[in-house]
Design an enzyme around this catalytic site. Structure first.
Site, PDB file in Angstrom:
ATOM      1  N   ASP A   9       1.598  22.281 -61.895  1.00  0.00           N
ATOM      2  CA  ASP A   9       1.218  23.651 -62.238  1.00  0.00           C
ATOM      3  C   ASP A   9       1.114  24.530 -60.985  1.00  0.00           C
ATOM      4  O   ASP A   9       1.699  25.601 -60.912  1.00  0.00           O
ATOM      5  CB  ASP A   9      -0.093  23.690 -63.048  1.00  0.00           C
ATOM      6  CG  ASP A   9      -1.214  22.843 -62.440  1.00  0.00           C
ATOM      7  OD1 ASP A   9      -0.969  22.157 -61.422  1.00  0.00           O
ATOM      8  OD2 ASP A   9      -2.333  22.860 -62.988  1.00  0.00           O
TER       9      ASP A   9
ATOM     10  N   PHE B 149      -7.967  32.694 -57.549  1.00  0.00           N
ATOM     11  CA  PHE B 149      -8.202  31.601 -58.479  1.00  0.00           C
ATOM     12  C   PHE B 149      -7.462  31.917 -59.766  1.00  0.00           C
ATOM     13  O   PHE B 149      -7.828  32.806 -60.530  1.00  0.00           O
ATOM     14  CB  PHE B 149      -9.684  31.325 -58.732  1.00  0.00           C
ATOM     15  CG  PHE B 149      -9.839  29.982 -59.383  1.00  0.00           C
ATOM     16  CD1 PHE B 149      -9.837  28.824 -58.618  1.00  0.00           C
ATOM     17  CD2 PHE B 149      -9.881  29.864 -60.766  1.00  0.00           C
ATOM     18  CE1 PHE B 149      -9.900  27.575 -59.215  1.00  0.00           C
ATOM     19  CE2 PHE B 149      -9.943  28.620 -61.370  1.00  0.00           C
ATOM     20  CZ  PHE B 149      -9.957  27.469 -60.587  1.00  0.00           C
TER      21      PHE B 149
ATOM     22  N   ASP C 132      -1.974  23.933 -54.157  1.00  0.00           N
ATOM     23  CA  ASP C 132      -2.988  24.671 -53.409  1.00  0.00           C
ATOM     24  C   ASP C 132      -3.095  24.041 -52.020  1.00  0.00           C
ATOM     25  O   ASP C 132      -2.315  24.360 -51.128  1.00  0.00           O
ATOM     26  CB  ASP C 132      -4.290  24.619 -54.211  1.00  0.00           C
ATOM     27  CG  ASP C 132      -5.392  25.491 -53.647  1.00  0.00           C
ATOM     28  OD1 ASP C 132      -5.085  26.379 -52.843  1.00  0.00           O
ATOM     29  OD2 ASP C 132      -6.562  25.296 -54.011  1.00  0.00           O
TER      30      ASP C 132
ATOM     31  N   ASP D   6      -6.871  26.148 -65.630  1.00  0.00           N
ATOM     32  CA  ASP D   6      -8.212  26.354 -66.180  1.00  0.00           C
ATOM     33  C   ASP D   6      -9.225  26.795 -65.138  1.00  0.00           C
ATOM     34  O   ASP D   6      -9.027  26.640 -63.930  1.00  0.00           O
ATOM     35  CB  ASP D   6      -8.736  25.034 -66.769  1.00  0.00           C
ATOM     36  CG  ASP D   6      -9.109  24.037 -65.670  1.00  0.00           C
ATOM     37  OD1 ASP D   6      -8.234  23.738 -64.823  1.00  0.00           O
ATOM     38  OD2 ASP D   6     -10.265  23.580 -65.635  1.00  0.00           O
TER      39      ASP D   6
ATOM     40  N   GLY E  21      -2.823  20.671 -66.304  1.00  0.00           N
ATOM     41  CA  GLY E  21      -2.361  22.019 -65.986  1.00  0.00           C
ATOM     42  C   GLY E  21      -0.888  22.293 -66.212  1.00  0.00           C
ATOM     43  O   GLY E  21      -0.497  23.422 -66.468  1.00  0.00           O
TER      44      GLY E  21
HETATM   45  P1  IMP Z   1      -4.397  20.794 -54.531  1.00  0.00           P
HETATM   46  O1  IMP Z   1      -5.454  21.525 -53.773  1.00  0.00           O
HETATM   47  O2  IMP Z   1      -3.008  21.241 -54.116  1.00  0.00           O
HETATM   48  O3  IMP Z   1      -4.575  19.306 -54.417  1.00  0.00           O
HETATM   49  O4  IMP Z   1      -4.569  21.216 -56.041  1.00  0.00           O
HETATM   50  C1  IMP Z   1      -4.970  20.315 -56.997  1.00  0.00           C
HETATM   51  C2  IMP Z   1      -5.052  20.918 -58.380  1.00  0.00           C
HETATM   52  O5  IMP Z   1      -6.115  21.841 -58.413  1.00  0.00           O
HETATM   53  C3  IMP Z   1      -3.849  21.691 -58.874  1.00  0.00           C
HETATM   54  O6  IMP Z   1      -2.810  20.889 -59.367  1.00  0.00           O
HETATM   55  C4  IMP Z   1      -4.497  22.478 -59.995  1.00  0.00           C
HETATM   56  O7  IMP Z   1      -4.568  21.689 -61.165  1.00  0.00           O
HETATM   57  C5  IMP Z   1      -5.858  22.777 -59.418  1.00  0.00           C
HETATM   58  N1  IMP Z   1      -5.856  24.133 -58.837  1.00  0.00           N
HETATM   59  C6  IMP Z   1      -5.553  24.524 -57.590  1.00  0.00           C
HETATM   60  N2  IMP Z   1      -5.641  25.853 -57.456  1.00  0.00           N
HETATM   61  C7  IMP Z   1      -5.998  26.331 -58.679  1.00  0.00           C
HETATM   62  C8  IMP Z   1      -6.213  27.667 -59.214  1.00  0.00           C
HETATM   63  O8  IMP Z   1      -6.091  28.700 -58.543  1.00  0.00           O
HETATM   64  N3  IMP Z   1      -6.571  27.721 -60.528  1.00  0.00           N
HETATM   65  C9  IMP Z   1      -6.711  26.621 -61.310  1.00  0.00           C
HETATM   66  N4  IMP Z   1      -6.499  25.375 -60.867  1.00  0.00           N
HETATM   67  C10 IMP Z   1      -6.133  25.231 -59.559  1.00  0.00           C
HETATM   68 MG    MG Z   2      -2.342  20.113 -61.359  1.00  0.00          MG
END
Ligand code: IMP
Ligand code: MG
Length: 176
Positions: free
Chosen positions: A101, A153, A104, A160, A45
């Site tokens: 990127d 999202f 979340d 992606d 990402g």
């Molecule tokens: P985490 O929930 O912070 O561990 O997020 C892990 C990964 O999920 C991020 O680095 C992104 O690659 C992917 N991700 C989280 N939210 C989104 C979104 O809204 N769109 C696309 N990918 C996402």
């Molecule tokens: Mg990521």
């Protein structure tokens, strides 16, 4: 906070992102002045954002990439993270800046930050293009944040849905 309504399907244009990369690149260059820096991008990402940002950093840099995935039920990430591709560079005694990127839940980044810290670097900081603080579960925060977004999202500019839309030259979101 970037509001979804403002521009319809386009949340952030390439121009806005490039401006932000220039601004953060200047700040990073001044914060680490005189020190070498290892940039570690999170695959896949962060590639577009990293490419923009690194051009704006005037330090002596090395770059590397790491690929991690968090497993959970469906599209919800869990605290269990697995490294699929590790870095090649030895980061001992070096400053590391993770280029992400989007943050979340924060589970992935929390794991990666702790993982890098276990390798005795000089420091580990985080630069994320997007921050989605509404869903944060792990205790982690970015040192440099491009934009804060709503709980949508997000797709485009590296992000992606089912491996698609990464090549969009702007940031958009999926309507359900
Ligand atoms: P985490 O929930 O912070 O561990 O997020 C892990 C990964 O999920 C991020 O680095 C992104 O690659 C992917 N991700 C989280 N939210 C989104 C979104 O809204 N769109 C696309 N990918 C996402
Ligand atoms: Mg990521």
């Amino acid at each position: 906070m970037v509001k979804a309504e403002v521009k319809g399907k386009i949340l952030l244009t390439q121009e806005q992102i490039l401006d932000k990369a220039a601004k953060l690149g200047r700040q990073i260059s001044s914060d680490y002045e005189g020190e070498p820096l290892v940039l570690v991008g999170t695959l896949k990402g962060a590639v577009m954002w990293m490419a923009d940002l690194m051009k704006q950093i005037t330090l002596d840099t090395e770059i590397d990439f790491i690929s991690a995935s968090s497993y959970g039920s469906g599209t919800v990430s869990s605290g269990s993270v697995k490294i699929k591709k590790d870095i090649d560079i030895d980061i001992r005694d070096k400053h590391v800046l993770i280029i992400e990127d989007i943050i979340d839940t924060g589970n992935t980044l929390k794991y990666l930050k702790d993982y890098f810290l276990s390798k005795d670097p000089k420091s580990v900081k985080i630069c994320t293009m997007l921050d989605k603080p509404s869903r944060r579960a792990a205790d982690v925060r970015a040192d440099y944040i491009g934009f804060t977004v709503e709980d949508l999202f997000i797709i485009g500019y590296g992000l992606d849905f089912d491996q698609k839309y990464r090549n969009l030259p702007y940031i958009s979101y999926l309507e359900d």
